[in-house]
Design an enzyme around this catalytic site. Structure first.
Site, PDB file in Angstrom:
ATOM      1  N   GLY A  20      -2.028  10.936  -1.889  1.00  0.00           N
ATOM      2  CA  GLY A  20      -2.498  11.083  -0.507  1.00  0.00           C
ATOM      3  C   GLY A  20      -3.850  11.757  -0.353  1.00  0.00           C
ATOM      4  CG  ASN A  22      -8.503   7.570  -0.577  1.00  0.00           C
ATOM      5  OD1 ASN A  22      -9.694   7.560  -0.282  1.00  0.00           O
ATOM      6  ND2 ASN A  22      -8.059   7.274  -1.795  1.00  0.00           N
ATOM      7  CG  MET A  98       0.293   2.241  -5.713  1.00  0.00           C
ATOM      8  SD  MET A  98      -1.445   1.751  -5.584  1.00  0.00           S
ATOM      9  CE  MET A  98      -1.967   2.005  -7.237  1.00  0.00           C
ATOM     10  NE  ARG A  99       6.585  -1.203  -1.763  1.00  0.00           N
ATOM     11  CZ  ARG A  99       7.625  -1.541  -2.520  1.00  0.00           C
ATOM     12  NH1 ARG A  99       8.116  -2.760  -2.491  1.00  0.00           N
ATOM     13  NH2 ARG A  99       8.197  -0.660  -3.298  1.00  0.00           N
ATOM     14  CG  LEU A 100       0.724  -7.946  -3.760  1.00  0.00           C
ATOM     15  CD1 LEU A 100       1.166  -9.273  -4.367  1.00  0.00           C
ATOM     16  CD2 LEU A 100      -0.710  -8.033  -3.265  1.00  0.00           C
ATOM     17  CG  ASN A 115      -6.262  -1.708  -0.285  1.00  0.00           C
ATOM     18  OD1 ASN A 115      -5.655  -0.637  -0.340  1.00  0.00           O
ATOM     19  ND2 ASN A 115      -6.540  -2.421  -1.374  1.00  0.00           N
ATOM     20  CG  HIS A 117      -9.283  -2.253  -5.675  1.00  0.00           C
ATOM     21  ND1 HIS A 117      -7.985  -2.200  -6.130  1.00  0.00           N
ATOM     22  CD2 HIS A 117     -10.043  -2.677  -6.729  1.00  0.00           C
ATOM     23  CE1 HIS A 117      -7.952  -2.602  -7.400  1.00  0.00           C
ATOM     24  NE2 HIS A 117      -9.179  -2.889  -7.787  1.00  0.00           N
TER      25      HIS A 117
HETATM   26  C1  GAR Z   1      -6.974   5.617  -5.021  1.00  0.00           C
HETATM   27  O1  GAR Z   1      -7.821   5.684  -6.128  1.00  0.00           O
HETATM   28  C2  GAR Z   1      -6.975   4.218  -4.441  1.00  0.00           C
HETATM   29  O2  GAR Z   1      -8.222   3.586  -4.516  1.00  0.00           O
HETATM   30  C3  GAR Z   1      -5.987   3.527  -5.342  1.00  0.00           C
HETATM   31  O3  GAR Z   1      -4.955   4.469  -5.529  1.00  0.00           O
HETATM   32  C4  GAR Z   1      -5.505   5.771  -5.444  1.00  0.00           C
HETATM   33  C5  GAR Z   1      -4.706   6.545  -4.426  1.00  0.00           C
HETATM   34  O4  GAR Z   1      -5.072   7.890  -4.423  1.00  0.00           O
HETATM   35  N1  GAR Z   1      -5.487   2.341  -4.736  1.00  0.00           N
HETATM   36  C6  GAR Z   1      -5.238   1.229  -5.424  1.00  0.00           C
HETATM   37  O5  GAR Z   1      -5.384   1.139  -6.621  1.00  0.00           O
HETATM   38  C7  GAR Z   1      -4.717   0.074  -4.569  1.00  0.00           C
HETATM   39  N2  GAR Z   1      -4.864  -1.147  -5.294  1.00  0.00           N
HETATM   40  P1  GAR Z   1      -4.612   8.835  -3.253  1.00  0.00           P
HETATM   41  O6  GAR Z   1      -3.097   8.664  -3.110  1.00  0.00           O
HETATM   42  O7  GAR Z   1      -4.980  10.212  -3.733  1.00  0.00           O
HETATM   43  O8  GAR Z   1      -5.345   8.429  -2.010  1.00  0.00           O
END
Ligand code: GAR
Length: 210
Positions: A20, A22, A98-100, A115, A117
């Site tokens: 979390g 982000n 992390m889910r489509l 999203n 990435h």
């Molecule tokens: C982040 O690096 C985000 O870009 C990635 O997961 C992490 C989540 O971090 N997302 C993906 O890879 C989606 N395909 P967070 O939970 O600390 O925000």
């Protein structure tokens, strides 16, 4: 060219599966007044996701929804969408979800599911994007904020931010460098929605006033 939305203070739903950070960065940008938005609800598909506790600590409604309790993805998403709809949200923000995302979601929120990435799309989609970048030997990587479509990390690109890949990098060090950019880029992309500056034509997004 279609205007994505008129200027407004955004109502956001956040979907997060993990840490979390982000979500935290988006919350901090709102608190600072950099992002004109309110987070109405955070939903996680993981009971142990630290994002849930972070939301509660900030007084934001947080709910764990267990996908396995539903017959299939459509039923699970129907329920998630119904919870989000209660809050009348403008945007669904995937923050480490992390889910489509499936058809039910995309029909309910066309061009309104966003999203981030951790790579410069269209390179290195899917899991372990940072490891993929290290293994490939690219000199630069970064992050991409994009609209979600039915593909995996294929939707129209809103913003990207670039970081160097250093010879001594491993997945963790590169992920850390990219994450610092994610924390600036995500709220900036959301603010473009709030300012009503985004248009879409085909798969390309245009930003007015730049
Ligand atoms: C982040 O690096 C985000 O870009 C990635 O997961 C992490 C989540 O971090 N997302 C993906 O890879 C989606 N395909 P967070 O939970 O600390 O925000």
């Amino acid at each position: 060219m279609i205007k994505i939305m008129e200027p407004r203070r955004l109502k956001l739903a956040i979907l997060a599966s993990g840490r979390g950070s982000n979500f935290d960065a988006i919350y901090a940008a709102i608190e600072k007044g950099d992002l004109s938005a309110d987070i109405k609800i955070l939903i996680s598909d993981q009971e142990e996701a630290p994002a849930l506790g972070k939301a509660v600590k900030r007084g934001i409604e947080a709910q764990y929804i267990e996908p396995r309790n539903y017959k299939n993805r459509d039923e699970y998403e129907n329920y998630v969408v119904s919870r989000i709809k209660e809050h009348n949200v403008d945007l669904v923000v995937l923050a480490g979800y992390m889910r489509l995302v499936g058809k039910v979601f995309l029909d309910a929120y066309k061009w309104k599911v966003i999203n981030i990435h951790p790579a410069l799309l269209p390179a290195f989609t899917g899991l372990h994007a940072q490891q993929q970048a290290v293994d490939y030997g690219v000199r630069f990587s970064g992050c991409t904020v994009h609209m979600v479509d039915e593909g995996m990390d294929t939707g129209p690109i809103i913003l990207q931010s670039v970081v160097p890949v250093l010879p001594e990098d491993d997945e963790e060090s590169l992920a850390g460098r990219i994450l610092m950019e994610e924390h600036k880029t995500y709220w900036q992309a959301l603010q473009l929605f709030a300012e009503g500056r985004l248009f879409i034509k085909g798969r390309k997004i245009y930003i007015t006033g730049t």
